[in-house]
Design a protein around this motif. Structure first.
Motif, mmCIF file in Angstrom:
data_model
loop_
_atom_site.group_PDB
_atom_site.id
_atom_site.type_symbol
_atom_site.label_atom_id
_atom_site.label_comp_id
_atom_site.label_asym_id
_atom_site.label_seq_id
_atom_site.Cartn_x
_atom_site.Cartn_y
_atom_site.Cartn_z
ATOM 1 N N THR A 157 77.700 33.788 -32.516
ATOM 2 C CA THR A 157 76.473 34.122 -33.248
ATOM 3 C C THR A 157 76.717 34.047 -34.751
ATOM 4 O O THR A 157 75.974 33.392 -35.492
ATOM 5 C CB THR A 157 76.011 35.548 -32.867
ATOM 6 N N ILE B 178 79.607 37.159 -29.774
ATOM 7 C CA ILE B 178 79.330 37.704 -31.108
ATOM 8 C C ILE B 178 79.884 36.754 -32.179
ATOM 9 O O ILE B 178 79.203 36.441 -33.165
ATOM 10 C CB ILE B 178 79.940 39.110 -31.271
ATOM 11 N N PHE C 291 72.870 35.879 -28.613
ATOM 12 C CA PHE C 291 73.335 37.192 -29.050
ATOM 13 C C PHE C 291 72.838 38.278 -28.088
ATOM 14 O O PHE C 291 73.614 39.120 -27.622
ATOM 15 C CB PHE C 291 72.842 37.455 -30.479
#
Lengths: 186, 137
Positions: A20, A17, B13
């Motif tokens: 990202t 995460i 992701f």
């Protein structure tokens, strides 16, 4: 390889995460997934019903590509990086609570087969619950101006008080659903 | 080339969400039951790194890959919209066990009933747009 095929530990999830968010920042963008829902409404012609959907959605093309990537990521993760049924390991305590609610697939599936099995399409109750869940997520994320990625990750990492308020709201809603409403629903 | 990069980051992701269990209804239930550290660990790790990197980017005025300054837009100050909107979001998140990103990761994995929730999410987003002017913000 076996390590990859097993469910990943929490810190690896956290790393993905964070990666990202950071990659998007360096690409000049802000991480926020639910904006795509607004974009999709505009693409479907919602601009005819209200101004909120009249915006230059083509500037959001990058985010739609990100969304397509997310779909591909889910496909790859399930089909190439997991062993079916990719069951999520749960504590005995949690399994017991879920069994009492009538959710027998706890500990044996990735998501409850009671809600997401192929029979779901044949049950009005399940269709209604999933539709309602999605409706609240869509309505709530736009009202709050962001979802988990926009507030809990992007906003909190920039120490934004509004995002903290939104995350507190996420928890109030989630706790009410799980502790008060679940026993009435299931 | 840039388009491929967005696809690639989205893919990272999606894989991360799915493989860490953040896209699992069970993990969300467990989180709201305070039965496990797992989801708190995911958010905690992500936030620790993200807070630090955001701080360093601001402090050192780091530029992005194209050489432009990295901007952080502050969120508008208010309470009702974040709190009420957040509560609605939380109700849906716990019921469907997925926030918007994981919904699409699950669709890719082939759990097709999640498409019903995605339709719901689009309807909810549209409904917000329609009644926005009457809501407290």
């Amino acid at each position: 390889m076996d390590l990859i095929l097993q469910p990943w530990p929490w810190y690896v999830g956290g790393l993905f995460i964070a990666a990202t968010l950071i990659l998007l920042l360096f690409m000049g963008k802000t991480f926020g997934f639910s904006s795509n829902l607004r974009t999709m409404c505009s693409m479907l012609g919602a601009g005819k019903t209200c101004d909120f959907f009249c915006f230059n959605w083509k500037a959001q093309t990058w985010n739609l590509l990100f969304l397509v990537g997310t779909i591909a990521g889910g496909f790859i993760a399930y089909h190439f990086l997991s062993v079916e049924p990719a069951a999520v390991p749960l504590g005995e305590n949690t399994v017991q609570k879920l069994n009492e609610l009538g959710i027998e697939s706890a500990g044996q599936a990735y998501i409850p087969t009671e809600l997401f099995g192929s029979e779901a399409f044949g049950s009005l109750k399940t269709i209604g619950l999933l539709l309602l869940a999605g409706f609240f997520v869509g309505f709530g994320s736009r009202y709050a101006g962001g979802c988990t990625s926009g507030h809990a990750i992007s906003g909190l990492s920039n120490l934004q008080l509004p995002s903290l308020i939104a995350v507190i709201g996420f928890f109030i809603g989630g706790l009410i659903m799980v502790h008060v409403l679940f026993p009435l629903i299931f | 080339m840039k388009k491929l990069a967005y696809l690639f980051v989205g893919m990272l992701f999606g894989i991360g969400m799915f493989k860490s269990g953040a896209a699992s209804w069970f993990r969300i239930y467990e989180m709201f039951q305070f039965d496990s550290f797992h989801m708190y660990g995911i958010m905690g790790t992500a936030l620790t790194i993200a807070v630090l990197v955001t701080y360093l980017i601001k402090k050192n005025k780091v530029k992005d890959f194209s050489g432009n300054p990295i901007d952080f837009t502050p969120k508008e100050k208010s309470v009702p919209r974040y709190l009420i909107g957040g509560i609605f979001f939380g109700l849906g998140w716990a019921l469907g066990g997925a926030c918007p990103g994981p919904m699409f990761a699950l669709a890719g994995a082939g759990f097709y009933p999640i498409l019903i929730a995605i339709v719901g999410a689009l309807l909810g987003t549209w409904f917000y747009g329609v009644i926005k002017k009457w809501l407290p913000h």
